[in-house]
Scaffold this active site. Structure first.
Site, mmCIF file in Angstrom:
data_model
loop_
_atom_site.group_PDB
_atom_site.id
_atom_site.type_symbol
_atom_site.label_atom_id
_atom_site.label_comp_id
_atom_site.label_asym_id
_atom_site.label_seq_id
_atom_site.Cartn_x
_atom_site.Cartn_y
_atom_site.Cartn_z
ATOM 1 N N ASP A 1 -2.649 -1.614 10.187
ATOM 2 C CA ASP A 1 -2.774 -1.614 8.725
ATOM 3 C C ASP A 1 -3.404 -2.899 8.180
ATOM 4 O O ASP A 1 -3.764 -2.949 7.000
ATOM 5 C CB ASP A 1 -1.400 -1.442 8.064
ATOM 6 C CG ASP A 1 -0.904 -0.008 8.082
ATOM 7 O OD1 ASP A 1 -1.744 0.903 8.194
ATOM 8 O OD2 ASP A 1 0.320 0.191 7.990
ATOM 9 N N LYS B 1 0.841 -1.197 0.000
ATOM 10 C CA LYS B 1 0.000 0.000 0.000
ATOM 11 C C LYS B 1 0.875 1.245 0.000
ATOM 12 O O LYS B 1 2.037 1.231 0.428
ATOM 13 C CB LYS B 1 -0.949 0.018 1.201
ATOM 14 C CG LYS B 1 -0.287 0.147 2.582
ATOM 15 C CD LYS B 1 0.056 1.580 2.997
ATOM 16 C CE LYS B 1 0.755 1.634 4.343
ATOM 17 N NZ LYS B 1 1.387 2.943 4.617
#
Length: 313
Positions: free
Chosen positions: A161, A30
């Site tokens: 996350d 990401k």
């Protein structure tokens, strides 16, 4: 005698795997389109607002059923610095397997082989996405029928996350980063990703920020609206990371990489997460390759990739 017993165990695992079907799962990295810190919480974490985006750069995990326990292997030959990664129960992927086993009361075990491609300690959620892939993979492998919400809740036990990495695509994350609001998937955007040498400890970055807060903050509402309208030009103008100001004081290479990408034609460039990786958004794939070429022989890791949409679980 001990050596003989170990050989027997290894042979048993090999036989089990020959009889089992390996399930292959991708674990996408990401980048942060925005990172804002709202304040410190009583539990020691920070309240944040992040716009997170999946990219095509990914690790690969192979999973198979075994009789019991967790067997974990890792191939890190191509990833600089990956030798620092543990292969025991301190690895996030290993932890994810244990969390799923305990939650679902599984009696069977799981074999996991991880092939790393994502740079280590780079602000790209490399460990978190591996953990998320294990959760998604075990859900399929054992036909657990966990909902996306359940998988995200399990992921939140491992790291902030991980829930985003379960769902992927484009999301606004708040709280510690585990509270997600889905945004529209962005059109595919060419990305040049640079990982300089070294690592920035996340704890150091947040502590330093607390002592030297940024006077500027991203316009989170505006970039979320631009994303939902597929206004990529506005998105490029609105990317912002409050941690960048802190990081570049100690790691000037971050700003050097950012400026080099902009001079080479990137539409926008910014540090991802707590760094030190820097990404640039290019007009097209050809431009991305040309930008990447300017970093040849620079002693940094260079990737040409693209943004990707949400994961179908």
């Amino acid at each position: 005698m001990q050596v003989f017993e170990n050989r027997v165990k290894i042979e048993v695992i090999k036989i089990e795997l020959r009889c089992a079907e390996l399930l292959t799962i991708s674990a996408n990295a990401k980048i942060n389109l925005t990172l804002d810190i709202l304040g410190k919480r009583e539990d020691g974490y920070h309240d944040v607002e992040l716009v997170l985006q999946s990219i095509a750069l990914a690790d690969t995990l192979e999973l198979a059923k075994i009789d019991s326990g967790i067997k974990f292997e890792m191939n890190t030959d191509e990833v600089v610095g990956a030798e620092i990664l543990p292969t025991d129960d301190s690895n996030l992927a290993y932890q994810a397997a244990r969390v799923v086993q305990e939650y679902c009361k599984l009696k069977e075990g799981v074999f996991i082989r991880l092939t790393k491609k994502i740079p280590v300690a780079a602000g790209l959620a490399g460990g978190s996405t591996d953990a998320a892939a294990v959760i998604r993979g075990m859900n399929r492998l054992f036909n657990l029928r966990l909902t996306t919400e359940e998988m995200c809740n399990l992921g939140a036990k491992i790291g902030s996350d991980v829930p985003f990495c379960v769902v992927g695509g484009t999301c606004l994350a708040s709280g510690r980063g585990e509270v997600l609001t889905r945004l529209a998937d962005l059109p595919s955007l060419p990305i040049v990703l640079i990982k300089p040498r070294g690592a920035i400890p996340t704890a150091w970055a947040y502590k330093t920020y607390d002592n030297d807060r940024s006077p500027e903050h991203p316009d989170t509402a505006a970039i979320c609206e631009a994303i939902n309208l597929s206004d990529t030009e506005a998105v490029c103008e609105l990317i912002f990371n409050v941690m960048e100001r802190v990081a570049v004081k100690k790691y000037p290479v971050i700003m050097q990489c950012k400026n080099q990408m902009l001079e080479a034609g990137a539409v926008a460039a910014m540090m991802s997460g707590s760094g030190p990786s820097v990404f640039g958004i290019a007009k097209n794939r050809d431009d991305a390759v040309k930008i990447a070429d300017t970093f040849k022989n620079s002693g940094v890791q260079v990737f040409v990739t693209e943004t990707v949409g949400r994961i179908e679980n």
